[in-house]
Write a protein that holds these residues in place. Structure first.
Motif, mmCIF file in Angstrom:
data_model
loop_
_atom_site.group_PDB
_atom_site.id
_atom_site.type_symbol
_atom_site.label_atom_id
_atom_site.label_comp_id
_atom_site.label_asym_id
_atom_site.label_seq_id
_atom_site.Cartn_x
_atom_site.Cartn_y
_atom_site.Cartn_z
ATOM 1 N N LEU A 1 0.826 -1.212 0.000
ATOM 2 C CA LEU A 1 0.000 0.000 0.000
ATOM 3 C C LEU A 1 0.861 1.263 0.000
ATOM 4 O O LEU A 1 0.500 2.273 -0.605
ATOM 5 C CB LEU A 1 -0.940 0.013 1.211
ATOM 6 N N LEU A 2 1.973 1.192 0.690
ATOM 7 C CA LEU A 2 2.874 2.349 0.766
ATOM 8 C C LEU A 2 3.565 2.622 -0.566
ATOM 9 O O LEU A 2 3.650 3.776 -1.013
ATOM 10 C CB LEU A 2 3.922 2.103 1.861
ATOM 11 N N THR A 3 4.044 1.579 -1.206
ATOM 12 C CA THR A 3 4.904 1.751 -2.389
ATOM 13 C C THR A 3 4.150 1.729 -3.712
ATOM 14 O O THR A 3 4.620 2.288 -4.701
ATOM 15 C CB THR A 3 5.985 0.655 -2.414
ATOM 16 N N ASP A 4 2.987 1.090 -3.738
ATOM 17 C CA ASP A 4 2.201 1.016 -4.975
ATOM 18 C C ASP A 4 1.031 1.993 -4.869
ATOM 19 O O ASP A 4 -0.085 1.628 -4.486
ATOM 20 C CB ASP A 4 1.703 -0.413 -5.200
ATOM 21 N N LYS A 5 1.282 3.230 -5.201
ATOM 22 C CA LYS A 5 0.281 4.287 -5.011
ATOM 23 C C LYS A 5 -0.964 4.069 -5.869
ATOM 24 O O LYS A 5 -2.086 4.361 -5.448
ATOM 25 C CB LYS A 5 0.907 5.650 -5.312
ATOM 26 N N LYS A 6 -0.788 3.554 -7.066
ATOM 27 C CA LYS A 6 -1.939 3.294 -7.939
ATOM 28 C C LYS A 6 -2.859 2.249 -7.318
ATOM 29 O O LYS A 6 -4.088 2.415 -7.291
ATOM 30 C CB LYS A 6 -1.456 2.830 -9.310
ATOM 31 N N TYR A 7 -2.272 1.177 -6.810
ATOM 32 C CA TYR A 7 -3.035 0.096 -6.172
ATOM 33 C C TYR A 7 -3.788 0.637 -4.953
ATOM 34 O O TYR A 7 -4.985 0.380 -4.773
ATOM 35 C CB TYR A 7 -2.072 -1.011 -5.763
ATOM 36 N N CYS A 8 -3.102 1.417 -4.130
ATOM 37 C CA CYS A 8 -3.716 1.985 -2.930
ATOM 38 C C CYS A 8 -4.883 2.903 -3.304
ATOM 39 O O CYS A 8 -5.942 2.867 -2.677
ATOM 40 C CB CYS A 8 -2.668 2.752 -2.123
#
Length: 384
Positions: A346-353
């Motif tokens: 969630l922290l590193t994959d901003k699109k996914y979050c």
């Protein structure tokens, strides 16, 4: 409007009566004469009665196993039920369920209903588990209907043979009270409001904030949460963990090293018990809720309604509110490694979050809006 009859709703402590069932008692009182029964707890019960606009009757009950006090409570409940002659006694929380179902059966109450919002006994072992299993079966035997507040909990009850499927029913899509999506609404909090609170809590604008709301106990997965966050925070300094709640050291203590880390890590912010948790959801980026067991967790619904993606464990309730990869992610129970991986993604994959966040509120509004749940419970009463 002519009222249909009398209902007594019972919880062990008034915080449950006024919190878990907030607004529901007032709604039901439009259709029935509703009485709330719970422990007094420093005039809290009277405050609940005033807020819900119902009559309340104090009966002292404990959350622990206290045989003498429990027998006294059964007798007091029996006297209340014989005097009030309700058509329905509907209990919530484990101890209140056991005591009031016994008392209601002896008092000859025709409809004895108990809602199951979680089974603490599932974490027990040995002689204690045997005792709790026996008590659970006896409680269900005294009831005329049992309402698990999730489909997963319904399955667990059948697997453990606590009662037959004829006595079981999940109302609506689950949940004991639904969620007021007009109250839990991120649009109520401006960018200025959020910036001010973050500044007060010393959270930088670029920090990614994980939030936990609930009791600080082992069964909520706090030990795993702190372990996972410590590792993540060592690698990513722009992270904060916001803890909203209180310890219950007598009932379910945390590991000493967990408490020490909470106290000493400046990136773990503990704000204690809060009557209004919405501002803290509003400044967070994701909910972390690694609980071992639940009924149907309000916290996950609240976070979703506030637009937060959730990391939850694969347990009943949580895995019904959250759909993997749609409004959150589901991890194994008691796995700090899986929790770390989910938090890092969630922290590193901003699109996914962002994708999870966009679906979070929509899914809660569609399935768990409070008045939808209330009307489903009301219809159940009417059918009785």
């Amino acid at each position: 409007m002519k009222k249909r009859g009398k209902i007594i709703r019972v919880t062990t402590v008034p915080r449950s009566l006024g919190g878990l069932l907030q607004g529901q008692l007032k709604f039901m009182s439009q259709h029935y004469d509703v009485i709330g029964v719970s422990s007094r707890e420093e005039n809290t019960l009277e405050k609940v009665g005033k807020k819900e606009e119902i009559r309340v009757i104090p009966v002292e009950m404990t959350r622990k196993i206290t045989p003498i006090k429990d027998l006294k409570a059964v007798y007091q409940l029996y006297k209340v039920f014989k005097k009030e002659k309700p058509d329905i006694v509907h209990s919530h929380t484990p101890k209140a369920g056991t005591l009031s179902m016994i008392a209601a059966k002896f008092a000859g109450i025709p409809h004895r209903l108990h809602t199951i919002a979680g089974l603490p006994l599932l974490e027990a072992t040995g002689a204690r588990r045997l005792l709790l299993d026996t008590v659970e079966k006896f409680t269900y035997g005294c009831a005329t209907m049992i309402y698990p507040n999730s489909f997963g909990l319904n399955d667990i009850i059948l697997e453990n043979k606590y009662t037959s499927d004829k006595k079981l029913k999940v109302i609506a899509n689950g949940s004991s009270n639904g969620i007021d999506t007009t109250h839990f609404d991120p649009s109520k909090y401006s960018l200025e409001d959020n910036a001010k609170l973050r500044e007060e809590l010393k959270i930088d604008r670029e920090d990614f904030v994980y939030v936990f709301v609930g009791r600080f106990v082992k069964d909520k997965g706090i030990n795993e949460l702190i372990t996972s966050f410590k590792k993540l925070n060592d690698e990513h300094q722009n992270t904060k963990l916001l803890l909203v709640g209180t310890y219950e050291r007598e009932l379910d203590p945390l590991l000493p090293e967990t408490e020490s880390e909470i106290d000493s890590n400046p990136n773990i912010i503990s704000v204690g018990w809060q009557n209004d948790v919405r501002p803290f959801f509003a400044i967070a980026d994701a909910l972390t809720f690694p609980s071992y067991r639940e009924g149907f967790p309000n916290v996950v619904m609240q976070a979703g309604a506030m637009g937060l993606p959730s990391i939850v464990t694969n347990i009943n309730g949580c895995n019904e509110i959250i759909t993997e990869g749609i409004n959150g992610t589901i991890i194994p129970v008691k796995s700090s490694e899986a929790l770390y991986d989910a938090m890092e993604k969630l922290l590193t994959d901003k699109k996914y979050c962002r994708q999870l966040s966009q679906k979070a509120r929509e899914m809660i509004c569609e399935r768990y809006e409070r008045k939808y749940v209330w009307n489903a419970i009301l219809e159940e009463y009417r059918q009785l």
